[in-house]
Write an enzyme that holds these catalytic residues in place. Structure first.
Site, PDB file in Angstrom:
ATOM      1  N   HIS A 195      -2.360   7.044  42.597  1.00 22.30           N
ATOM      2  CA  HIS A 195      -2.752   8.107  43.520  1.00 22.30           C
ATOM      3  C   HIS A 195      -3.234   9.316  42.718  1.00 22.30           C
ATOM      4  O   HIS A 195      -3.019   9.414  41.510  1.00 22.30           O
ATOM      5  CB  HIS A 195      -1.564   8.478  44.417  1.00 22.30           C
ATOM      6  CG  HIS A 195      -1.951   8.863  45.810  1.00 22.30           C
ATOM      7  ND1 HIS A 195      -1.553  10.049  46.388  1.00 22.30           N
ATOM      8  CD2 HIS A 195      -2.695   8.218  46.743  1.00 22.30           C
ATOM      9  CE1 HIS A 195      -2.030  10.121  47.618  1.00 22.30           C
ATOM     10  NE2 HIS A 195      -2.731   9.033  47.863  1.00 22.30           N
ATOM     11  N   GLU A 220       5.868  13.428  39.447  1.00 17.81           N
ATOM     12  CA  GLU A 220       5.381  13.878  40.747  1.00 17.81           C
ATOM     13  C   GLU A 220       6.304  13.441  41.875  1.00 17.81           C
ATOM     14  O   GLU A 220       6.718  12.271  41.937  1.00 17.81           O
ATOM     15  CB  GLU A 220       3.982  13.311  41.061  1.00 17.81           C
ATOM     16  CG  GLU A 220       3.400  13.886  42.352  1.00 17.81           C
ATOM     17  CD  GLU A 220       2.485  12.950  43.124  1.00 17.81           C
ATOM     18  OE1 GLU A 220       1.743  13.438  43.982  1.00 17.81           O
ATOM     19  OE2 GLU A 220       2.533  11.723  42.892  1.00 17.81           O
ATOM     20  N   SER A 236      -5.581  17.081  45.793  1.00 23.51           N
ATOM     21  CA  SER A 236      -4.746  16.849  44.610  1.00 23.51           C
ATOM     22  C   SER A 236      -5.561  16.450  43.383  1.00 23.51           C
ATOM     23  O   SER A 236      -5.156  16.739  42.249  1.00 23.51           O
ATOM     24  CB  SER A 236      -3.717  15.761  44.907  1.00 23.51           C
ATOM     25  OG  SER A 236      -2.890  16.137  45.982  1.00 23.51           O
ATOM     26  N   ASP A 286       4.099  17.532  45.181  1.00 22.25           N
ATOM     27  CA  ASP A 286       2.803  17.440  45.857  1.00 22.25           C
ATOM     28  C   ASP A 286       2.886  18.098  47.236  1.00 22.25           C
ATOM     29  O   ASP A 286       3.682  17.692  48.082  1.00 22.25           O
ATOM     30  CB  ASP A 286       2.399  15.973  45.994  1.00 22.25           C
ATOM     31  CG  ASP A 286       0.909  15.800  46.256  1.00 22.25           C
ATOM     32  OD1 ASP A 286       0.358  16.574  47.063  1.00 22.25           O
ATOM     33  OD2 ASP A 286       0.312  14.906  45.647  1.00 22.25           O
ATOM     34  N   ASP A 304       0.621  21.183  43.556  1.00 21.29           N
ATOM     35  CA  ASP A 304      -0.831  21.109  43.444  1.00 21.29           C
ATOM     36  C   ASP A 304      -1.517  21.924  44.534  1.00 21.29           C
ATOM     37  O   ASP A 304      -2.600  22.456  44.337  1.00 21.29           O
ATOM     38  CB  ASP A 304      -1.316  19.654  43.446  1.00 21.29           C
ATOM     39  CG  ASP A 304      -0.634  18.819  44.517  1.00 21.29           C
ATOM     40  OD1 ASP A 304       0.205  19.358  45.261  1.00 21.29           O
ATOM     41  OD2 ASP A 304      -0.948  17.613  44.612  1.00 21.29           O
ATOM     42  N   HIS A 305      -0.859  22.032  45.688  1.00 19.85           N
ATOM     43  CA  HIS A 305      -1.414  22.780  46.827  1.00 19.85           C
ATOM     44  C   HIS A 305      -0.311  22.948  47.852  1.00 19.85           C
ATOM     45  O   HIS A 305       0.794  22.426  47.683  1.00 19.85           O
ATOM     46  CB  HIS A 305      -2.606  22.027  47.436  1.00 19.85           C
ATOM     47  CG  HIS A 305      -2.248  20.629  47.842  1.00 19.85           C
ATOM     48  ND1 HIS A 305      -1.516  20.342  48.968  1.00 19.85           N
ATOM     49  CD2 HIS A 305      -2.481  19.433  47.238  1.00 19.85           C
ATOM     50  CE1 HIS A 305      -1.341  19.031  49.047  1.00 19.85           C
ATOM     51  NE2 HIS A 305      -1.898  18.452  48.006  1.00 19.85           N
TER      52      HIS A 305
END
Length: 528
Positions: free
Chosen positions: A174, A346, A113, A63, A392-393
């Site tokens: 989350h 994750e 996310s 993440d 994700d970013h």
């Protein structure tokens, strides 16, 4: 034009050209280690054999693990091993295939996310803040969910009869892990107390409840389908599963009342009733006692909120496993299914370290993430398991200045040929790593919990670092623009792939393509 003479002539020309080119290269070039290593890399690529069908898929998501994070973590990992650092690779950077992934949401240039992970899990890019639903759903509007629910790769794997798992170092409710199993008009509806009364009245289900009811909900959506539920779910976020009642506190509760739920439900006991053969664990001892060979289902909630940063893990009240240990155990449980499995892993705290402005925590969690991926490589058959590693970013995290080779990546910039830090135009030294925005400078000594920064107001702008140990765990990098927390960034992220179907990870792709790589490799849909 295709006569034998022309073909022979062309071949002769090609051979001559190759020999001539080889002959003109000086020995100082061909004997150079950089030259021979790069040549071997290309030779190895010509020997790759591509297979398309996988038995298992593991999707690793770091993440917030943008490209600058990969570079800095790679250098830190090497320097922690006594090397210069720049020349090394994180475990997954040795995978044979990679792609560049565009991350924007349908309505946002810089994503969150929820939207990005929904794209990866469903093949459909969507709006910022919503989970498992298309962009036609309106964030915060419960009634807009109906008819816009998307089917995820995890759900398709479940329907296909594969074992399934979701693990995270963040709360398991989350956004990133939740996008694998939940449909919600708002990523923040982690439990019923987080939802507006109107949404509850309209029948929307909170994310924690959807995890517990995954099997029932999936069967309701697809009449006639018989599934057995998620086999492995482990992470943090216990508070969203427990009632707001001190009597329901866990043995290691950090708060006087651990649970947040205002509907009186205890989802842990509901899960235990639903799966009496399953194992619920909440600390290191319970985790270590699991016998993966005989365990059919595991539900692990190791912390009230997020799990600890890897560097802070030793300070957990009851002890909690590392991401490497969780990943290994998950694989050991899931591979009991002869049909195969799909696992989502994750590393959630890379993102949190960056939000707190701590390169130390973000990078040490990235190094642990790389170890977890290596553990997956070591515990699966490369002929039958597709492993995808992506983010994700990214974050507004920079590597700047002109530090010399081998300069400590967490240190101050020292130029080539110099031994003292380079001074900026304000006559003060500066660090290689920094953030464009965030809470800014902190000098918290040996603190290993980046979230300690939220105790104080932002301190942005230049600071005199002459006497500051910027390599300490408690140092937070300077930031240019004051914000309540450091933010995501909008550039592309990397995708690394190994195993059957890995060759589909090439070029510049939309994030939604990742779903189709998984689908193609596992054959999740009948018309695949």
């Amino acid at each position: 034009m295709n006569s034998p003479w022309v073909t022979a002539s062309a071949l002769s020309t090609l051979l001559f050209s190759s020999v001539a080119a080889s002959a003109v290269l000086p020995k100082v070039q061909t004997d150079n280690q950089w030259f021979s290593n790069a040549q071997q890399t290309v030779t190895n690529k010509t020997k790759q054999v591509n297979k398309s069908k996988a038995k298992n898929v593991i999707l690793f998501v770091g993440d917030g693990m943008g490209v600058s994070t990969l570079t800095a973590a790679r250098i830190l990992d090497g320097q922690m091993k006594g090397n210069s650092g720049e020349e090394g690779y994180l475990s997954f950077e040795m995978f044979p295939y990679s792609a560049q992934v565009k991350t924007y949401n349908v309505d946002a240039q810089t994503p969150d996310s929820a939207g990005t992970m929904t794209a990866m899990m469903s093949g459909v890019k969507t709006d910022i803040g919503v989970l498992g639903v298309s962009e036609k759903a309106e964030r915060g509007n419960c009634n807009s969910v109906a008819g816009n629910e998307l089917v995820t790769a995890l759900e398709l794997a479940e329907i296909k009869g594969l074992a399934t798992g979701v693990v995270s170092t963040a709360r398991i409710t989350h956004a990133t892990p939740a996008a694998a199993y939940a449909k919600s008009a708002d990523r923040n509806w982690e439990d019923v107390s987080d939802m507006p009364e109107e949404a509850v009245t309209q029948g929307c289900e909170d994310i924690a409840s959807q995890l517990i009811n995954f099997e029932k909900n999936l069967e309701a959506r697809f009449p006639g389908v018989d599934v057995d539920g998620i086999e492995v779910a482990m992470g943090g976020g216990r508070r969203h599963f427990l009632p707001k009642d001190e009597a329901a506190n866990s043995a290691d509760a950090a708060s006087s009342v651990e649970g947040d739920r205002t509907d009186g439900r205890n989802l842990v006991t509901e899960w235990q009733t639903q799966y009496p053969e399953g194992q619920y664990v909440m600390d290191q001892a319970g985790f270590d006692a699991l016998d993966a060979s005989s365990t059919s289902k595991v539900f692990g909630l190791f912390n009230e909120s997020h799990m600890q940063y890897e560097a802070d893990r030793a300070n957990d009240i009851a002890g909690e496993p590392s991401l490497t240990q969780i990943t290994t155990k998950a694989i050991d449980v899931l591979d009991n299914n002869d049909k195969g499995f799909m696992l989502v892993v994750e590393s959630g705290r890379v993102d949190h370290g960056h939000h707190a402005g701590s390169a130390f925590n973000a990078l040490t969690d990235t190094v642990e993430f790389a170890k977890a991926i290596q553990a997956a490589v070591d515990n699966t058959d490369p002929e039958e398991t597709l492993i995808l590693v992506t983010a994700d970013h990214s974050h507004v995290f920079t590597i700047a200045g002109y530090p010399k080779r081998g300069n400590p990546i967490l240190g101050k910039v020292v130029a080539v040929g110099e031994t003292e830090p380079t001074l900026a135009s304000d006559d003060m030294p500066y660090t290689t790593l920094g953030y464009t925005n965030g809470r800014g400078y902190r000098n918290l000594g040996d603190e290993t919990n980046a979230d300690a920064t939220y105790n104080d107001d932002p301190v942005v702008g230049r600071q005199d670092l002459s006497q500051v140990d910027t390599q300490s765990s408690g140092y937070h990098q300077e930031a240019l623009i004051p914000t309540s927390s450091e933010t995501h960034a909008g550039e592309d992220v990397a995708l690394h792939a190994s195993g059957p179907g890995a060759h589909l990870s090439q070029g510049v792709i939309e994030q939604s393509v990742i779903f189709h790589i998984i689908n193609k490799s596992l054959g999740l849909m009948a018309n695949n």
